[in-house]
Design a protein around this motif. Structure first.
Motif, PDB file in Angstrom:
ATOM      1  N   GLU A  32      61.702  27.130  50.914  1.00 40.69           N
ATOM      2  CA  GLU A  32      60.544  26.999  50.049  1.00 40.69           C
ATOM      3  C   GLU A  32      59.439  26.202  50.755  1.00 40.69           C
ATOM      4  N   LEU A  37      57.854  22.312  45.975  1.00 41.32           N
ATOM      5  CA  LEU A  37      58.948  21.750  46.764  1.00 41.32           C
ATOM      6  C   LEU A  37      58.778  20.250  46.919  1.00 41.32           C
ATOM      7  N   ARG A  40      59.597  18.419  43.793  1.00 43.77           N
ATOM      8  CA  ARG A  40      61.025  18.514  43.468  1.00 43.77           C
ATOM      9  C   ARG A  40      61.861  17.540  44.290  1.00 43.77           C
ATOM     10  N   VAL A  41      61.489  17.332  45.550  1.00 42.94           N
ATOM     11  CA  VAL A  41      62.306  16.452  46.394  1.00 42.94           C
ATOM     12  C   VAL A  41      61.908  14.980  46.290  1.00 42.94           C
ATOM     13  N   TYR A 229      68.245  19.900  47.386  1.00 43.47           N
ATOM     14  CA  TYR A 229      67.507  20.860  48.192  1.00 43.47           C
ATOM     15  C   TYR A 229      68.325  22.133  48.308  1.00 43.47           C
TER      16      TYR A 229
END
Length: 257
Positions: A32, A37, A40-41, A229
């Motif tokens: 991604e 991304l 999200r991380v 991930y």
């Protein structure tokens, strides 16, 4: 005999893939890209607003480590494999105008994009140098923190990369990285597959070997954290499930000798 990838083919594949990442962030990849991304991380939405949009859209990292890095005003940071500059610009928000951030990359299209973004943003404390993470073009003991995101797994000789990180760091300096590692040894077919290397899988080292390489370079590991991930393609997902391929964030300190 230990299986090895064709390093010439690997370099070609890596440059080709990350040229596309720079120029075509909306393309189809094993992984991604972009702001979804990053959020999200673990990247902070407000800090991302200070990063040029072009850098965010080409972000291809595998985790978050800035909470571990604990960057402060005036520090010097080097980003190994800086790509289009996302983490370099994000780091600049911490170190401020009195600090310095140097991105190192060998993909010319990524460098060109990052430099244009830096000029457009007026980010005078951020610069991008052409080079290899195995031979960082900076003096000894000139850096407070080395960062890298999903790049060291691409290097055939990770021991050299960590040795270079230690060389450029001042005593007590930090190594704060996110990378892909494995729980089980990869098969020869995977290790020798340049496409899977370029996709951040084929070059992933076993966790124990990876951490030993960091320690052998003169670091003390302070933190190891598993990240949320996942790869996108079936080929990548299958390899991840079978061999325990995962993303981790690591904080290590350059030890006193």
């Amino acid at each position: 005999m230990v299986a090895t990838v064709d390093t010439v083919e690997l370099e070609t594949k890596v440059k080709e893939m990350y040229r596309h990442v720079a120029q075509e962030p909306g393309g189809n990849y094993h992984f991604e890209l972009g702001e979804p991304l990053a959020l999200r991380v673990g990247y902070d939405a407000d800090r991302l607003k200070n990063v040029p949009t072009g850098a965010v859209e080409s972000f291809a990292g595998v985790g978050f480590f800035f909470d571990l890095a604990a960057l402060t005003r005036g520090e010097t940071v080097v980003d190994l494999g800086s790509g289009s500059g996302m983490d370099a610009f994000y780091a600049a928000d911490y170190v401020g105008s009195s600090g310095r951030v140097v991105g190192i990359d060998f993909t010319l299209e990524q460098l060109e994009k990052a430099r244009k973004l830096a000029a457009g943003a007026g980010a005078a404390q951020v610069e991008f140098l052409e080079g290899r993470i195995e031979a960082v073009p900076l003096p000894d003991a000139s850096v407070d923190c080395v960062i890298s995101n999903g790049v060291i797994n691409l290097a055939p000789d990770k021991n050299v990369v960590f040795a270079e990180a230690a060389r450029v760091l001042r005593q007590g300096g930090r190594l704060a990285i996110a990378d892909i590692i494995t729980e089980k040894p990869l098969t020869e077919a995977i290790v020798c597959n340049a496409d899977l290397w370029a996709s951040c899988i084929g070059g992933a080292a076993e966790q124990e070997i990876y951490l030993q390489a960091i320690e052998s370079a003169g670091f003390t590991i302070d933190t190891l954290r598993v990240n949320t991930y996942a790869f996108l393609s079936d080929q990548a997902r299958n390899a991840s499930a079978k061999y325990g391929v995962k993303s981790v964030s690591v904080l290590a300190t350059k030890s006193a000798f």
